[in-house]
Design a protein around this motif. Structure first.
Motif, PDB file in Angstrom:
ATOM      1  N   ALA A  26       0.817  -1.225   0.000  1.00  0.00           N
ATOM      2  CA  ALA A  26       0.000   0.000   0.000  1.00  0.00           C
ATOM      3  C   ALA A  26       0.852   1.278   0.000  1.00  0.00           C
ATOM      4  O   ALA A  26       0.780   2.095   0.929  1.00  0.00           O
ATOM      5  N   PRO A  27       1.672   1.518  -1.041  1.00  0.00           N
ATOM      6  CA  PRO A  27       2.508   2.731  -1.085  1.00  0.00           C
ATOM      7  C   PRO A  27       1.661   3.998  -1.158  1.00  0.00           C
ATOM      8  O   PRO A  27       0.675   4.053  -1.884  1.00  0.00           O
ATOM      9  N   LYS A  28       2.075   5.015  -0.411  1.00  0.00           N
ATOM     10  CA  LYS A  28       1.426   6.322  -0.447  1.00  0.00           C
ATOM     11  C   LYS A  28       2.249   7.342  -1.234  1.00  0.00           C
ATOM     12  O   LYS A  28       1.778   8.448  -1.493  1.00  0.00           O
ATOM     13  N   LEU A  29       3.474   6.972  -1.589  1.00  0.00           N
ATOM     14  CA  LEU A  29       4.389   7.869  -2.275  1.00  0.00           C
ATOM     15  C   LEU A  29       4.784   7.285  -3.624  1.00  0.00           C
ATOM     16  O   LEU A  29       5.193   6.129  -3.710  1.00  0.00           O
ATOM     17  N   ALA A  30       4.653   8.088  -4.696  1.00  0.00           N
ATOM     18  CA  ALA A  30       5.110   7.704  -6.027  1.00  0.00           C
ATOM     19  C   ALA A  30       6.185   8.680  -6.477  1.00  0.00           C
ATOM     20  O   ALA A  30       6.091   9.886  -6.222  1.00  0.00           O
ATOM     21  N   LEU A  31       7.224   8.165  -7.132  1.00  0.00           N
ATOM     22  CA  LEU A  31       8.332   8.991  -7.601  1.00  0.00           C
ATOM     23  C   LEU A  31       8.510   8.817  -9.098  1.00  0.00           C
ATOM     24  O   LEU A  31       8.485   7.692  -9.597  1.00  0.00           O
ATOM     25  N   VAL A  32       8.690   9.941  -9.806  1.00  0.00           N
ATOM     26  CA  VAL A  32       9.005   9.910 -11.227  1.00  0.00           C
ATOM     27  C   VAL A  32      10.477  10.270 -11.388  1.00  0.00           C
ATOM     28  O   VAL A  32      10.912  11.350 -10.944  1.00  0.00           O
ATOM     29  N   LEU A  33      11.252   9.382 -12.017  1.00  0.00           N
ATOM     30  CA  LEU A  33      12.684   9.594 -12.178  1.00  0.00           C
ATOM     31  C   LEU A  33      12.972  10.188 -13.552  1.00  0.00           C
ATOM     32  O   LEU A  33      12.585   9.629 -14.575  1.00  0.00           O
ATOM     33  N   GLY A  34      13.677  11.315 -13.568  1.00  0.00           N
ATOM     34  CA  GLY A  34      13.966  12.021 -14.802  1.00  0.00           C
ATOM     35  C   GLY A  34      15.208  11.518 -15.506  1.00  0.00           C
ATOM     36  O   GLY A  34      15.834  10.530 -15.097  1.00  0.00           O
ATOM     37  N   SER A  35      15.599  12.216 -16.562  1.00  0.00           N
ATOM     38  CA  SER A  35      16.734  11.824 -17.398  1.00  0.00           C
ATOM     39  C   SER A  35      18.008  11.632 -16.573  1.00  0.00           C
ATOM     40  O   SER A  35      18.437  12.529 -15.843  1.00  0.00           O
ATOM     41  N   GLY A  36      18.585  10.438 -16.702  1.00  0.00           N
ATOM     42  CA  GLY A  36      19.836  10.137 -16.030  1.00  0.00           C
ATOM     43  C   GLY A  36      19.719   9.856 -14.551  1.00  0.00           C
ATOM     44  O   GLY A  36      20.736   9.626 -13.885  1.00  0.00           O
ATOM     45  N   LEU A  37      18.492   9.850 -14.008  1.00  0.00           N
ATOM     46  CA  LEU A  37      18.299   9.650 -12.568  1.00  0.00           C
ATOM     47  C   LEU A  37      17.671   8.293 -12.260  1.00  0.00           C
ATOM     48  O   LEU A  37      17.282   8.023 -11.132  1.00  0.00           O
ATOM     49  N   GLY A  38      17.581   7.448 -13.281  1.00  0.00           N
ATOM     50  CA  GLY A  38      16.911   6.157 -13.115  1.00  0.00           C
ATOM     51  C   GLY A  38      17.649   5.168 -12.239  1.00  0.00           C
ATOM     52  O   GLY A  38      17.079   4.139 -11.868  1.00  0.00           O
ATOM     53  N   GLY A  39      18.893   5.462 -11.890  1.00  0.00           N
ATOM     54  CA  GLY A  39      19.652   4.544 -11.048  1.00  0.00           C
ATOM     55  C   GLY A  39      19.004   4.303  -9.702  1.00  0.00           C
ATOM     56  O   GLY A  39      19.233   3.258  -9.079  1.00  0.00           O
ATOM     57  N   LEU A  40      18.193   5.252  -9.254  1.00  0.00           N
ATOM     58  CA  LEU A  40      17.523   5.096  -7.966  1.00  0.00           C
ATOM     59  C   LEU A  40      16.588   3.887  -7.973  1.00  0.00           C
ATOM     60  O   LEU A  40      16.346   3.278  -6.930  1.00  0.00           O
ATOM     61  N   ALA A  41      16.078   3.521  -9.138  1.00  0.00           N
ATOM     62  CA  ALA A  41      15.170   2.378  -9.225  1.00  0.00           C
ATOM     63  C   ALA A  41      15.851   1.096  -8.751  1.00  0.00           C
ATOM     64  O   ALA A  41      15.188   0.205  -8.204  1.00  0.00           O
ATOM     65  N   ALA A  42      17.165   1.007  -8.935  1.00  0.00           N
ATOM     66  CA  ALA A  42      17.907  -0.178  -8.502  1.00  0.00           C
ATOM     67  C   ALA A  42      18.012  -0.257  -6.981  1.00  0.00           C
ATOM     68  O   ALA A  42      18.367  -1.309  -6.443  1.00  0.00           O
ATOM     69  N   ARG A  43      17.694   0.840  -6.290  1.00  0.00           N
ATOM     70  CA  ARG A  43      17.766   0.854  -4.825  1.00  0.00           C
ATOM     71  C   ARG A  43      16.459   0.385  -4.185  1.00  0.00           C
ATOM     72  O   ARG A  43      16.375   0.291  -2.955  1.00  0.00           O
ATOM     73  N   VAL A  44      15.439   0.127  -5.004  1.00  0.00           N
ATOM     74  CA  VAL A  44      14.160  -0.333  -4.466  1.00  0.00           C
ATOM     75  C   VAL A  44      14.307  -1.774  -3.979  1.00  0.00           C
ATOM     76  O   VAL A  44      14.716  -2.653  -4.729  1.00  0.00           O
ATOM     77  N   GLU A  45      13.972  -1.995  -2.716  1.00  0.00           N
ATOM     78  CA  GLU A  45      14.136  -3.317  -2.084  1.00  0.00           C
ATOM     79  C   GLU A  45      12.949  -4.215  -2.418  1.00  0.00           C
ATOM     80  O   GLU A  45      11.804  -3.800  -2.397  1.00  0.00           O
ATOM     81  N   ALA A  46      13.270  -5.496  -2.738  1.00  0.00           N
ATOM     82  CA  ALA A  46      12.251  -6.498  -3.061  1.00  0.00           C
ATOM     83  C   ALA A  46      11.283  -5.979  -4.129  1.00  0.00           C
ATOM     84  O   ALA A  46      10.066  -6.117  -4.017  1.00  0.00           O
ATOM     85  N   ALA A  47      11.857  -5.373  -5.165  1.00  0.00           N
ATOM     86  CA  ALA A  47      11.048  -4.695  -6.175  1.00  0.00           C
ATOM     87  C   ALA A  47      10.282  -5.674  -7.056  1.00  0.00           C
ATOM     88  O   ALA A  47      10.801  -6.720  -7.454  1.00  0.00           O
TER      89      ALA A  47
END
Length: 277
Positions: A26-47
């Protein structure tokens, strides 16, 4: 079936797929990653990841640096939806896919949308690879994503945007940056449609308007989000100086390269900020 009815069905179907993938999170927060910032997606645990093309009506990006994947999991222990990439208005004349993306995460339970982008600085003190908290925007796209018949199922015909970028959430992000020792400027973001970079004359015009950074995104998502009741906060990663303000040669490759230089601070900021958003 009308385009609007199809859109409503797509929002409903995509939201159902997102909720199913989220399970009990039940996530309450959504994030949109812009150009060149997609590396944060790899930090998502148990994605759990879903390509945009598998979500009905979602926009499929065509530009390098935008993976086009939705991930659900935890960032620093906080349940989140991470939208890795966006479709810009220079890629399409159709606002419906972007509306579908934003409204679907709202229908899936999100309450806050964190927007990020790569941007050019219009001010000498806001330097390349630094971050800027968006406090307001200027829409110079030549269009508004809410143009056309109003989708009453999602929001009112006329939406006030005085506090489009939520001041309370912005203050929390600013406090986190201070705690983490991260340079975080504040300023007004102006959105041009692109895909050409701005001319030096256009940059001088934007400076005269009071803008502090320039880009080609984020404003449409903000407007759609506010229309459907999502709170919005946003950060720009400065990848270049505006045209005519330096000797650098502007290109998308240059944008991605410099976004990578600022990505470390961006990721540190977001990982800490999710705790207070």
């Amino acid at each position: 079936m009308t385009e609007q009815q199809t859109h409503e069905d797509n929002v409903r179907a995509s939201a159902e797929k997102i909720r199913a993938a989220a399970g009990t999170l039940a996530p309450k927060l959504a994030l949109v990653l812009g150009s060149g910032l997609g590396g944060l997606a790899a930090r998502v645990e148990a994605a759990v990841s879903i390509p945009y093309r598998e979500l009905p009506g979602f926009p499929v990006p065509t530009v390098a640096g935008h993976a086009g994947t939705l991930s659900i999991g935890r960032l620093n222990g906080v349940p989140v939806i991470v939208l890795n990439g966006r479709k810009h208005f220079y890629e399409t004349n159709d606002p419906y896919p972007l509306r579908t993306m934003v409204r679907a995460v709202k229908a899936a339970g999100a309450e806050t949308l964190f927007l990020s982008n790569a941007a050019g600085s219009l001010r000498a003190h806001i330097k390349v690879s630094e971050l800027m908290l968006i406090t307001d925007h200027i829409n110079f796209l030549g269009l508004n994503p809410l143009t056309g018949p109003n989708d009453e199922a999602f929001g009112p015909r006329f939406t006030p945007v005085t506090d489009a970028w939520d001041p309370e959430l912005a203050a929390r992000v600013k406090a986190v940056a201070c705690e983490q020792g991260i340079t975080l400027h504040e300023g007004v973001y102006v959105a041009f449609r692109g895909p050409t970079f701005e001319t030096p004359a256009e940059i001088r015009m934007a400076q005269g308007w009071g803008a502090d950074a320039v880009g080609m995104s984020s404003v449409p998502e903000c407007l759609i989000a506010r229309h459907c009741g999502l709170k919005v906060v946003g950060v720009s990663c400065i990848t270049n100086m505006g045209a005519g303000l330096s000797d650098e040669k502007l290109s998308h490759a240059h944008t991605l390269k410099n976004a990578a230089h600022g990505a470390g601070d961006f990721e540190r900021l977001v990982l800490a900020a999710v705790k207070v958003l």
